[in-house]
Design an enzyme around this catalytic site. Structure first.
Site, PDB file in Angstrom:
ATOM      1  N   CYS A 196       0.859  -1.178   0.000  1.00  0.00           N
ATOM      2  CA  CYS A 196       0.000   0.000   0.000  1.00  0.00           C
ATOM      3  C   CYS A 196       0.890   1.221   0.000  1.00  0.00           C
ATOM      4  CB  CYS A 196      -0.943   0.018   1.192  1.00  0.00           C
ATOM      5  SG  CYS A 196      -2.340   1.146   0.907  1.00  0.00           S
ATOM      6  N   CYS A 211      -0.081   4.252   1.710  1.00  0.00           N
ATOM      7  CA  CYS A 211      -0.437   5.259   2.734  1.00  0.00           C
ATOM      8  C   CYS A 211       0.701   5.573   3.698  1.00  0.00           C
ATOM      9  CB  CYS A 211      -1.707   4.865   3.473  1.00  0.00           C
ATOM     10  SG  CYS A 211      -1.738   3.181   4.088  1.00  0.00           S
ATOM     11  N   CYS A 240      -4.151   6.127   0.592  1.00  0.00           N
ATOM     12  CA  CYS A 240      -3.619   4.925  -0.044  1.00  0.00           C
ATOM     13  C   CYS A 240      -3.368   5.122  -1.541  1.00  0.00           C
ATOM     14  CB  CYS A 240      -4.566   3.751   0.174  1.00  0.00           C
ATOM     15  SG  CYS A 240      -4.895   3.461   1.928  1.00  0.00           S
ATOM     16  N   LYS A 291     -12.257  -5.099   2.434  1.00  0.00           N
ATOM     17  CA  LYS A 291     -11.668  -4.319   3.526  1.00  0.00           C
ATOM     18  C   LYS A 291     -12.608  -3.165   3.830  1.00  0.00           C
ATOM     19  CE  LYS A 291      -7.545  -1.715   4.800  1.00  0.00           C
ATOM     20  NZ  LYS A 291      -6.237  -1.213   4.323  1.00  0.00           N
ATOM     21  N   ARG A 334      -3.193   2.772  12.991  1.00  0.00           N
ATOM     22  CA  ARG A 334      -2.700   3.983  12.306  1.00  0.00           C
ATOM     23  C   ARG A 334      -1.562   4.616  13.078  1.00  0.00           C
ATOM     24  NH1 ARG A 334      -8.541   5.696   9.969  1.00  0.00           N
ATOM     25  NH2 ARG A 334      -8.564   3.951   8.513  1.00  0.00           N
ATOM     26  N   ARG A 360     -11.147   7.300   4.463  1.00  0.00           N
ATOM     27  CA  ARG A 360     -10.900   6.330   3.392  1.00  0.00           C
ATOM     28  C   ARG A 360     -12.197   5.735   2.838  1.00  0.00           C
ATOM     29  NH1 ARG A 360      -6.185   4.738   6.764  1.00  0.00           N
ATOM     30  NH2 ARG A 360      -4.371   5.596   5.716  1.00  0.00           N
ATOM     31  N   GLU A 397     -16.862  -7.237  -4.546  1.00  0.00           N
ATOM     32  CA  GLU A 397     -15.438  -6.861  -4.477  1.00  0.00           C
ATOM     33  C   GLU A 397     -14.545  -8.110  -4.511  1.00  0.00           C
ATOM     34  OE1 GLU A 397     -13.813  -4.085  -4.496  1.00  0.00           O
ATOM     35  OE2 GLU A 397     -15.202  -2.480  -3.957  1.00  0.00           O
ATOM     36  N   LYS A 414     -11.382  -8.096   6.237  1.00  0.00           N
ATOM     37  CA  LYS A 414     -10.790  -7.279   7.292  1.00  0.00           C
ATOM     38  C   LYS A 414     -11.757  -6.182   7.686  1.00  0.00           C
ATOM     39  CE  LYS A 414      -6.752  -4.385   8.195  1.00  0.00           C
ATOM     40  NZ  LYS A 414      -5.585  -3.683   7.675  1.00  0.00           N
ATOM     41  N   SER A 425      -6.199  -4.221  14.763  1.00  0.00           N
ATOM     42  CA  SER A 425      -5.586  -3.635  15.955  1.00  0.00           C
ATOM     43  C   SER A 425      -6.552  -3.432  17.115  1.00  0.00           C
ATOM     44  CB  SER A 425      -4.912  -2.321  15.583  1.00  0.00           C
ATOM     45  OG  SER A 425      -5.824  -1.435  14.960  1.00  0.00           O
ATOM     46  N   TYR A 461      -2.198 -10.274  15.796  1.00  0.00           N
ATOM     47  CA  TYR A 461      -1.088  -9.800  16.637  1.00  0.00           C
ATOM     48  C   TYR A 461      -0.828 -10.780  17.773  1.00  0.00           C
ATOM     49  CZ  TYR A 461      -1.942  -5.699  13.871  1.00  0.00           C
ATOM     50  OH  TYR A 461      -2.102  -4.863  12.793  1.00  0.00           O
TER      51      TYR A 461
HETATM   52 ZN    ZN Z   1      -3.246   2.101   2.791  1.00  0.00          ZN
END
Ligand code: ZN
Length: 312
Positions: free
Chosen positions: A104, A106, A114, A183, A193, A205, A221, A236, A262, A301
């Site tokens: 990506c 971003c 992005c 996403k 972020r 976004r 998608e 996601k 996250s 994570y």
């Molecule tokens: Zn991005």
């Protein structure tokens, strides 16, 4: 008896650990809202990856934080960019580790979006098609560095095809694409972020990520990504989108990944720190739920902790 009739298995071989790399040496910068997660310099990241391998986690997903950002995201596709350097190091030192790279722009854009941004009187606009070239270039540079798989997360239309064509043209016909296919524009990305230093400087976004209200659109998608050549499709976030995961897996039967993001991690960690929940039990039950809903692969994570718990 229960083990004989259990319908869903969770094991370490299905887990992927996301890691954040930044330039420097001996750097372990903690991320405030993600206990146990750090921005790591390549040497420290190598150490963390070795721990993951030892615990039985087969793969990592790399995110880069460049030293400087610009309007063309040039750090994303620099031959010696932070991700490219780290991929080389990992593949040299831990050849059996599967190295997946996030593709990506971003983190590398001064504005944190992005895609390429055009400022107009009516406001800022993301330029979809010109962005594709940069994404394709980024993916090819990761493959060149030795990445085993690339994972585009930008949600620009047509990016899987652009990346596939570039990879093939550059001789990386065996490098698969795991696309962030559905996403969602989600509040669950908040702590990430900070981790990736990719908060947009203006706007949000929602012009390229999915609306949380739309499930049928998510399937469209995913269908597009598959048509364009995606090998693994991802949903996601994970836990709040298990219905999407289930539908994607039942509809397409493709290898499907779920990204436990996250804030999912942060919520478990915060409640556990307060003694309100059993971290281990809640984590393993959540991961099992993602498997039951259709995830073949889980990016989390908690991969190393979970792998260890599953071994006990
Ligand atoms: Zn991005």
């Amino acid at each position: 008896m229960r083990r004989l009739v259990t319908e869903t298995q969770l094991n370490a071989a299905q887990l992927v650990l996301p890691l954040f790399v930044r330039a420097g040496r001996k750097i372990r910068r903690p991320i405030r809202a993600m206990p146990g997660v750090f921005q790591l310099s390549p040497d420290e990241l190598l150490r963390e990856a070795a721990v993951a391998v030892k615990a039985g986690v087969p793969a990592v997903l790399l995110f880069g934080i460049p030293e400087k950002k610009d309007a063309r995201a040039s750090g994303a596709y620099a031959a010696n960019g932070i991700v490219q350097q780290t991929v080389r190091l990992l593949k040299k030192e831990l050849p059996d580790l599967l190295v997946i790279t996030d593709v990506c722009l971003c983190e590398y854009m001064e504005h944190g979006h992005c895609g390429i941004v055009q400022q107009a009187k009516s406001g800022a606009k993301i330029l979809n098609d010109p962005t594709l070239k940069l994404l394709a270039r980024t993916a090819a540079s990761h493959a060149e560095a030795g990445a085993n798989m690339v994972a585009p997360s930008d949600m620009m239309d047509g990016r899987v095809r652009a990346i596939r064509e570039q990879l093939d043209q550059d001789g990386f016909t065996d490098t698969p694409v795991m696309s962030y296919a559905a996403k969602f524009a989600s509040a669950f990305y908040g702590p990430f972020r900070e981790a990736a230093e990719s908060t947009p400087k203006f706007g949000d976004r929602r012009s390229y990520q999915m609306d949380a209200a739309n499930a049928a659109e998510a399937l469209r998608e995913v269908a597009l990504d598959i048509q364009e050549g995606s090998d693994i499709v991802m949903v996601k976030p994970a836990l709040a989108y298990l219905d999407i995961l289930y539908r994607v897996k039942s509809e397409f039967g493709y290898p499907t990944a779920a990204y436990a993001v996250s804030a999912e991690h942060a919520m478990v960690k915060a409640a556990a720190a307060n003694g309100w929940i059993d971290e281990r039990a809640v984590t393993l039950e959540s991961l099992l739920a993602m498997r039951r809903a259709g995830a073949d692969i889980i990016i989390t994570y908690a991969a190393v902790d979970a792998a260890r718990w599953l071994k006990e």
